[in-house]
Each structure stands twice: as structure tokens, then as C-alpha cells.
Design a protein around this motif. Sequence first.
Motif, PDB file in Angstrom:
ATOM      1  N   GLY A 119       0.821  -1.198   0.000  1.00  0.00           N
ATOM      2  CA  GLY A 119       0.000   0.000   0.000  1.00  0.00           C
ATOM      3  C   GLY A 119       0.861   1.256   0.000  1.00  0.00           C
ATOM      4  O   GLY A 119       2.029   1.234  -0.375  1.00  0.00           O
ATOM      5  N   THR A 120       0.277   2.369   0.451  1.00  0.00           N
ATOM      6  CA  THR A 120       0.985   3.643   0.499  1.00  0.00           C
ATOM      7  C   THR A 120       1.037   4.169   1.930  1.00  0.00           C
ATOM      8  O   THR A 120       0.355   3.664   2.820  1.00  0.00           O
ATOM      9  CB  THR A 120       0.290   4.693  -0.379  1.00  0.00           C
ATOM     10  N   GLU A 122      -0.182   6.968   2.892  1.00  0.00           N
ATOM     11  CA  GLU A 122      -1.510   7.510   3.168  1.00  0.00           C
ATOM     12  C   GLU A 122      -2.482   6.411   3.590  1.00  0.00           C
ATOM     13  O   GLU A 122      -3.278   6.589   4.520  1.00  0.00           O
ATOM     14  CB  GLU A 122      -2.035   8.230   1.931  1.00  0.00           C
ATOM     15  N   GLU A 123      -2.414   5.272   2.918  1.00  0.00           N
ATOM     16  CA  GLU A 123      -3.299   4.165   3.256  1.00  0.00           C
ATOM     17  C   GLU A 123      -2.971   3.596   4.637  1.00  0.00           C
ATOM     18  O   GLU A 123      -3.874   3.227   5.399  1.00  0.00           O
ATOM     19  CB  GLU A 123      -3.197   3.071   2.188  1.00  0.00           C
ATOM     20  N   LYS A 124      -1.692   3.551   4.964  1.00  0.00           N
ATOM     21  CA  LYS A 124      -1.290   3.087   6.292  1.00  0.00           C
ATOM     22  C   LYS A 124      -1.784   4.052   7.361  1.00  0.00           C
ATOM     23  O   LYS A 124      -2.253   3.622   8.438  1.00  0.00           O
ATOM     24  CB  LYS A 124       0.230   2.948   6.366  1.00  0.00           C
ATOM     25  N   THR A 126      -4.432   5.958   7.158  1.00  0.00           N
ATOM     26  CA  THR A 126      -5.881   5.756   7.263  1.00  0.00           C
ATOM     27  C   THR A 126      -6.188   4.526   8.108  1.00  0.00           C
ATOM     28  O   THR A 126      -7.105   4.539   8.938  1.00  0.00           O
ATOM     29  CB  THR A 126      -6.495   5.590   5.864  1.00  0.00           C
ATOM     30  N   SER A 127      -5.400   3.472   7.919  1.00  0.00           N
ATOM     31  CA  SER A 127      -5.576   2.251   8.708  1.00  0.00           C
ATOM     32  C   SER A 127      -5.306   2.517  10.182  1.00  0.00           C
ATOM     33  O   SER A 127      -6.036   2.035  11.061  1.00  0.00           O
ATOM     34  CB  SER A 127      -4.641   1.152   8.188  1.00  0.00           C
TER      35      SER A 127
END
Length: 312
Positions: A119-120, A122-124, A126-127
Motif C-alpha cells: 500500500g501507500t 496515506e493508506e497506512k 488511514t488504517s
Amino acid sequence: MAEITAASVKELRERTGAGMMDCKKALNETGGDMEAAIDWLRTKGLAAAAKKAGRTAAEGLVGVHVEGTKGAAVEVNSETDFVAKNDQFQEFVRTVAGIALQTGGDVEALAKADWPAGGTVEEKLTSNIATIGENQSLRRAALVTVKDGVVVSYVHNAAAPGLGKIGVLVALESEGDKAALETLGKQLAMHIAAANPLALKGDDLDPAMVERERAIATEKAAESGKPADIVAKMVEGTIAKYRKENALLSQLFVMDNKTKVEDVVAAEAKKIGAPIALSAYVRFQLGEGIEKKEADFAAEVAAVAGKPEPVA
């Protein structure tokens, strides 16, 4: 005109050290404009110069990471200090600082960069928000490099290795002994953390900030009643002092409070037998420049309104 609240009076008092009623008057005189109120107090000699960067107004962590001739600093904000102590959050900030070595100071590029486990970034993030249960944001990043020399990092009152509320990077260009440069760099980084310079050199200071100081100095000098030529000299003297006190190279070294930083660097260069250039630095203080809403407290409301504080 902005509403003059107890919270705004309290904030102005905390930022300037001026009396409560003086703060209330300053806000009234400036239509509730906080920065203009600070200037008004200073022209009246009621407040010391206030650096906006000195006021921490957000939680989270600053992270620094150095590899070879590159160093990166990042700031990741959270809603509470409790999250900043969370192992998951700390590992995120630590990893992001390492990734920033490749993406540099572009936060958008950093957010889109690949996360090691997939992932990215940003996605991390968000998680993490979903699992930790508190809003978080990747606020800023910076990169410094040298061609030949060292980049040294320092964290004041570290919460964990490479993580804290004030993070500093120092770039020293030199062909000299790297161990000696590391020692000098660490001392300079500690100075920067404590002294909070606003620029490397006097000529690098933000022109808008210099003009703001000039306007304040001009009004104060004019109140002296002295001739115009004397007033002009007083203003120029004040600006020269401002440049000297806020530029890193001309600041007095905190280790002895008598030697200019540029002279400290020159002395070390002579000692190791090779020129040293303090080419760049970064100082991130958690939350600098962010405004945080303050709750109105009964005592403040009562004091500003001139009414007795309610008694339980």
C-alpha cells in the motif's frame, strides 16, 4: 470585528506575558486580531517579542532519520498526547521519517510513497486512524543533504529514539574528520533546539517578519520625541539587533553565551585543518503555527467580564 472572548484574552496573555486587562484592551483596539494585538502590546512596551513557532498547539511527534549524507525530518499530528505514546503511532512516524529520505519535503509525494508492507503511506495512516480511533495527519517533511561532510540529528527530550517534540537536523559540509564533525554537529543541533533561530543568516530572514519588526520599532522610537534622524538610527539599530539575534550564524553559542556560532564553526575548522560550512539546518517543533481551540473557563470569563467568580 471579531468577538473578544475570555479564551482569546487567555491566549494573548499566554503568548505575550502581558496583564489580562492589557490583553483585553489590545484585542479591543485591534478588532480581535491576535497578531495585531501582539504588535500593539509590544509598541506599548507591555509584551516581549513573540515567535509564533515557540507555541506548541498540537499533539503527535516529530521524527528524524539520518542515513549517510542525507537526513529527513517529519511531523505527524494526533489529537492527544496519549496517542503519541502509542507504539503503533511511534513506529509509523519512525518509518515515515525513513521514507522521507527518498521523497524529500513534498508531503503529497510522501503520502503517496510505498509503505514497506504494501500500500501507500496515506493508506497506512488511514488504517492507523481506524485502529487507534483518533484522527492523525501527516503535516510536513524536510530533507537536508551534503556532498561531503555529515548530517547530524538531535531530538530534545526524546520520547523514543529519533522521536520527540523538537527535532533538529544540521548539515556540515567538510572534508575534515567525520567524528569531529559529528561532535560539532550535535552541539550545534542542541543550540538550534534551544535558541530557535529563524534563518541561517540575517539576510535570509523572512522580509515580512523584518518589516513587522521595523514597524513596531518605528512606532516605539517615534514616541521618544527625538529628532527624525535619531529615530531612524534607533530603528536601524533595533533591526540590526533583530537580525543578529535571530540568525543562526550570528547567535551567541548557548554553550558559552559569548561566542558567535559562526566563530565556533571557524574555530573547529582550524582545529581539524579543513574548512567547514554550516550549509543548512531544519528545526521542527511539534505544533508550531497551529492554533488549538481553548475552552472558556469560568474564572477567565468572570475576570474579563468584571464579575465575581461563581462559588460552588
